[in-house]
Design an enzyme around this catalytic site. Structure first.
Site, PDB file in Angstrom:
ATOM      1  N   ASN A  10       0.334  23.043   3.553  1.00  0.00           N
ATOM      2  CA  ASN A  10       0.054  21.763   4.197  1.00  0.00           C
ATOM      3  C   ASN A  10      -0.935  22.040   5.322  1.00  0.00           C
ATOM      4  OD1 ASN A  10       0.040  19.339   5.537  1.00  0.00           O
ATOM      5  ND2 ASN A  10       2.177  19.451   6.229  1.00  0.00           N
ATOM      6  N   LYS A  12      -2.512  19.996   7.115  1.00  0.00           N
ATOM      7  CA  LYS A  12      -2.481  18.975   8.178  1.00  0.00           C
ATOM      8  C   LYS A  12      -3.916  18.557   8.543  1.00  0.00           C
ATOM      9  CE  LYS A  12       1.982  20.781   9.468  1.00  0.00           C
ATOM     10  NZ  LYS A  12       3.008  21.025  10.487  1.00  0.00           N
ATOM     11  N   HIS A  95       6.346  13.384   5.475  1.00  0.00           N
ATOM     12  CA  HIS A  95       6.401  14.524   6.391  1.00  0.00           C
ATOM     13  C   HIS A  95       6.902  14.050   7.751  1.00  0.00           C
ATOM     14  CE1 HIS A  95       5.087  17.763   9.016  1.00  0.00           C
ATOM     15  NE2 HIS A  95       5.110  18.534   7.935  1.00  0.00           N
ATOM     16  N   GLU A  97       5.936  14.595  10.630  1.00  0.00           N
ATOM     17  CA  GLU A  97       4.865  14.142  11.537  1.00  0.00           C
ATOM     18  C   GLU A  97       4.454  12.705  11.213  1.00  0.00           C
ATOM     19  OE1 GLU A  97       2.258  17.475  10.898  1.00  0.00           O
ATOM     20  OE2 GLU A  97       3.712  18.758  11.907  1.00  0.00           O
ATOM     21  N   GLU A 167      12.683  20.292   5.671  1.00  0.00           N
ATOM     22  CA  GLU A 167      11.948  20.775   6.836  1.00  0.00           C
ATOM     23  C   GLU A 167      12.657  20.365   8.124  1.00  0.00           C
ATOM     24  OE1 GLU A 167       7.595  21.672   5.857  1.00  0.00           O
ATOM     25  OE2 GLU A 167       7.715  19.575   6.472  1.00  0.00           O
ATOM     26  N   GLY A 173       6.152  24.281  13.205  1.00  0.00           N
ATOM     27  CA  GLY A 173       5.112  24.633  14.166  1.00  0.00           C
ATOM     28  C   GLY A 173       5.648  25.248  15.446  1.00  0.00           C
ATOM     29  N   SER A 213       7.811  26.984   9.929  1.00  0.00           N
ATOM     30  CA  SER A 213       7.481  28.338  10.380  1.00  0.00           C
ATOM     31  C   SER A 213       7.752  29.407   9.328  1.00  0.00           C
ATOM     32  CB  SER A 213       8.212  28.663  11.691  1.00  0.00           C
ATOM     33  OG  SER A 213       7.839  27.727  12.707  1.00  0.00           O
TER      34      SER A 213
HETATM   35  P1  PGA Z   1       4.685  25.121   9.902  1.00  0.00           P
HETATM   36  O1  PGA Z   1       4.626  23.642   9.253  1.00  0.00           O
HETATM   37  O2  PGA Z   1       4.733  26.077   8.749  1.00  0.00           O
HETATM   38  O3  PGA Z   1       3.453  25.233  10.718  1.00  0.00           O
HETATM   39  O4  PGA Z   1       5.952  25.167  10.709  1.00  0.00           O
HETATM   40  C1  PGA Z   1       5.362  23.324   8.112  1.00  0.00           C
HETATM   41  C2  PGA Z   1       5.124  21.884   7.759  1.00  0.00           C
HETATM   42  O5  PGA Z   1       5.028  21.046   8.667  1.00  0.00           O
HETATM   43  O6  PGA Z   1       5.035  21.523   6.568  1.00  0.00           O
END
Ligand code: PGA
Length: 249
Positions: A10, A12, A95, A97, A167, A173, A213
């Site tokens: 992803n 983003k 997601h 976000e 998630e 993140g 992460s």
């Molecule tokens: P990250 O993000 O691996 O940077 O924690 C995962 C995601 O949001 O899909």
């Protein structure tokens, strides 16, 4: 009944089309022998470039969202048909976000997932709890409810082939990964929700990823857990070397 692992990146809001070109060129030879399904989800604008580059490779293309309507007066949105035409076969839906910053709800997640399926695009439906919800013992209730609402009205035959990404919001993140036990246990709970709704066969078929992460250092131990069928990778998907190491955990 072995489920084929699926590792998705992803990106983003990262990578211009030119930057995407560089990253994909570096990635292609590194993942060509990956045993898992490999998917990259660039921002919309880089998708046409990415589609040209991944043609004939083992890398599949995903979008980071999809609108529920076929077309029309929805300024700023992108339809499933548009994505399908340029070669997109997966779409991340719901997601955290999107839920947190863009007003995504369980209902819109459900509508977007249905639109993806109708267009022949595989949704990667994201669910996950906040830190407060985990600390107050609400994780299972939250992810079960999110799963049930996301799947409302979707037929078993379609559920079997879609992807769910667990998630935990507190792990995204932050560098704070869920332990392999936490991830496995919560994914088992999601699978159990699918089982209650659709029965054993569907629950055993649906692929459920872990995301938050995940990186070259922890991918192998997470992927060794019986319930974890793959990963949704944010930060570590932006470097070809790192992402390929996760894809080949
Ligand atoms: P990250 O993000 O691996 O940077 O924690 C995962 C995601 O949001 O899909």
């Amino acid at each position: 009944m072995a489920r084929k692992p699926i590792i998705a990146g992803n990106w983003k809001m990262n990578m211009t089309p030119a930057e995407a070109k560089e990253l994909i060129a570096a990635l292609i030879p590194l993942v060509q022998d990956a045993a898992a399904d490999v998917v990259i989800c660039p921002p919309y604008l880089a998708i046409p470039t990415a589609a040209e580059l991944v043609k004939g490779t083992n890398i599949a293309l995903g979008a980071q969202n999809i609108h529920w309507a076929e077309k029309g007066a929805f300024t700023g949105e992108i339809s499933a048909k548009m994505l399908k035409e340029v070669g997109v076969s997966y779409a991340i839906i719901g997601h955290s976000e999107r839920r947190q910053y863009f007003g995504e709800t369980d209902e819109t997640v459900n509508m977007r997932a249905k639109a993806a399926i109708a267009a022949g695009i595989t949704p990667i439906i994201c669910v996950g709890e906040s830190l407060e919800e985990r600390e107050t013992g609400k994780t299972e209730a939250i992810v079960s409810a999110q799963t049930e609402k996301a799947l409302a009205g979707i037929e078993a035959k379609d559920v079997k082939i879609l992807v769910i990404a667990y998630e935990p919001i507190w792990a995204i993140g932050t560098g704070k990964t869920a332990t392999k036990e936490q991830a496995n246990e919560t994914i088992a709970c999601i699978r159990n929700t699918v089982k209650k709704l659709y029965g054993e066969e569907t629950a055993e078929a649906v692929r459920i990823q872990y995301g938050g992460s995940m990186n070259p250092k922890n991918a192998a131990e997470l992927m060794a857990m019986p319930e974890i069928d793959g990963g949704l990778i944010g930060g570590a998907s932006l470097k070809a070397e790192d992402f390929s190491k996760v894809a080949k955990y």
